[in-house]
Design a protein around this motif. Structure first.
Motif, PDB file in Angstrom:
ATOM      1  N   ARG A  26      -5.901  -2.712   2.891  1.00 51.55           N
ATOM      2  CA  ARG A  26      -5.894  -1.489   3.717  1.00 51.55           C
ATOM      3  C   ARG A  26      -7.271  -1.194   4.273  1.00 51.55           C
ATOM      4  O   ARG A  26      -7.409  -0.788   5.433  1.00 51.55           O
ATOM      5  CB  ARG A  26      -5.394  -0.302   2.890  1.00 51.55           C
ATOM      6  CG  ARG A  26      -3.918  -0.326   2.664  1.00 51.55           C
ATOM      7  CD  ARG A  26      -3.445   0.884   1.893  1.00 51.55           C
ATOM      8  NE  ARG A  26      -2.012   0.815   1.660  1.00 51.55           N
ATOM      9  CZ  ARG A  26      -1.367   1.519   0.766  1.00 51.55           C
ATOM     10  NH1 ARG A  26      -2.019   2.370  -0.002  1.00 51.55           N
ATOM     11  NH2 ARG A  26      -0.069   1.390   0.624  1.00 51.55           N
ATOM     12  N   GLN A  27      -8.306  -1.388   3.453  1.00 53.76           N
ATOM     13  CA  GLN A  27      -9.666  -1.164   3.937  1.00 53.76           C
ATOM     14  C   GLN A  27     -10.005  -2.132   5.063  1.00 53.76           C
ATOM     15  O   GLN A  27     -10.639  -1.749   6.045  1.00 53.76           O
ATOM     16  CB  GLN A  27     -10.672  -1.340   2.801  1.00 53.76           C
ATOM     17  CG  GLN A  27     -10.766  -0.169   1.869  1.00 53.76           C
ATOM     18  CD  GLN A  27     -11.821  -0.368   0.799  1.00 53.76           C
ATOM     19  OE1 GLN A  27     -12.130  -1.500   0.428  1.00 53.76           O
ATOM     20  NE2 GLN A  27     -12.361   0.711   0.295  1.00 53.76           N
ATOM     21  N   VAL A  29      -7.907  -3.556   7.186  1.00 50.72           N
ATOM     22  CA  VAL A  29      -7.162  -3.163   8.383  1.00 50.72           C
ATOM     23  C   VAL A  29      -7.820  -1.955   9.036  1.00 50.72           C
ATOM     24  O   VAL A  29      -7.994  -1.905  10.254  1.00 50.72           O
ATOM     25  CB  VAL A  29      -5.682  -2.892   8.042  1.00 50.72           C
ATOM     26  CG1 VAL A  29      -4.968  -2.225   9.202  1.00 50.72           C
ATOM     27  CG2 VAL A  29      -4.982  -4.179   7.660  1.00 50.72           C
ATOM     28  N   ASP A  30      -8.210  -0.970   8.232  1.00 48.60           N
ATOM     29  CA  ASP A  30      -8.880   0.211   8.772  1.00 48.60           C
ATOM     30  C   ASP A  30     -10.201  -0.157   9.439  1.00 48.60           C
ATOM     31  O   ASP A  30     -10.535   0.368  10.511  1.00 48.60           O
ATOM     32  CB  ASP A  30      -9.119   1.243   7.668  1.00 48.60           C
ATOM     33  CG  ASP A  30      -7.837   1.901   7.189  1.00 48.60           C
ATOM     34  OD1 ASP A  30      -6.809   1.814   7.898  1.00 48.60           O
ATOM     35  OD2 ASP A  30      -7.854   2.503   6.089  1.00 48.60           O
ATOM     36  N   ALA A  31     -10.953  -1.067   8.821  1.00 47.63           N
ATOM     37  CA  ALA A  31     -12.225  -1.497   9.401  1.00 47.63           C
ATOM     38  C   ALA A  31     -11.995  -2.226  10.717  1.00 47.63           C
ATOM     39  O   ALA A  31     -12.732  -2.009  11.694  1.00 47.63           O
ATOM     40  CB  ALA A  31     -12.973  -2.395   8.418  1.00 47.63           C
ATOM     41  N   LYS A  33      -9.483  -1.818  12.770  1.00 51.97           N
ATOM     42  CA  LYS A  33      -9.079  -0.821  13.766  1.00 51.97           C
ATOM     43  C   LYS A  33     -10.299  -0.063  14.276  1.00 51.97           C
ATOM     44  O   LYS A  33     -10.411   0.220  15.477  1.00 51.97           O
ATOM     45  CB  LYS A  33      -8.081   0.162  13.158  1.00 51.97           C
ATOM     46  CG  LYS A  33      -6.687  -0.394  13.001  1.00 51.97           C
ATOM     47  CD  LYS A  33      -5.759   0.658  12.422  1.00 51.97           C
ATOM     48  CE  LYS A  33      -4.367   0.129  12.189  1.00 51.97           C
ATOM     49  NZ  LYS A  33      -3.489   1.159  11.589  1.00 51.97           N
ATOM     50  N   ALA A  34     -11.211   0.278  13.384  1.00 51.11           N
ATOM     51  CA  ALA A  34     -12.413   1.004  13.794  1.00 51.11           C
ATOM     52  C   ALA A  34     -13.275   0.155  14.713  1.00 51.11           C
ATOM     53  O   ALA A  34     -13.797   0.646  15.723  1.00 51.11           O
ATOM     54  CB  ALA A  34     -13.204   1.432  12.563  1.00 51.11           C
TER      55      ALA A  34
END
Length: 62
Positions: A26-27, A29-31, A33-34
Motif C-alpha cells: 500500500r505504501q 502504491v501511494d508513493a 500515485k504521489a
C-alpha cells in the motif's frame, strides 16, 4: 501439545508477514500515485503555451 503451540506460532508469524507485506504494498502504491501526480503537475506547469499561429498550418511543400 508442543506441535499445537508450534502451529499456532507459525500461523501467527504468517499472518504478521502477510500484514506487513500488505502495508508495504500500500505504501508503494501511494508513493507511486504521489510521484505520478507530481510529474503530471510539473509537466502541466512547465510547458509554455505555443506562440501565436503555431500548430495551425501544415507545410506540405517538399
Amino acid at each position: 501439545m508442543t506441535s499445537l503451540v508450534a502451529q499456532a506460532v507459525q500461523m501467527q508469524g504468517g499472518a504478521l508477514s502477510q500484514s506487513i507485506g500488505t502495508a508495504v504494498a500500500r505504501q508503494q502504491v501511494d508513493a507511486q500515485k504521489a510521484v505520478a501526480a507530481l510529474v503530471a503537475e510539473t509537466a502541466a506547469s512547465a510547458s509554455p503555451p505555443a506562440p501565436a499561429g503555431q500548430g495551425r498550418l501544415v507545410d506540405r511543400t517538399v
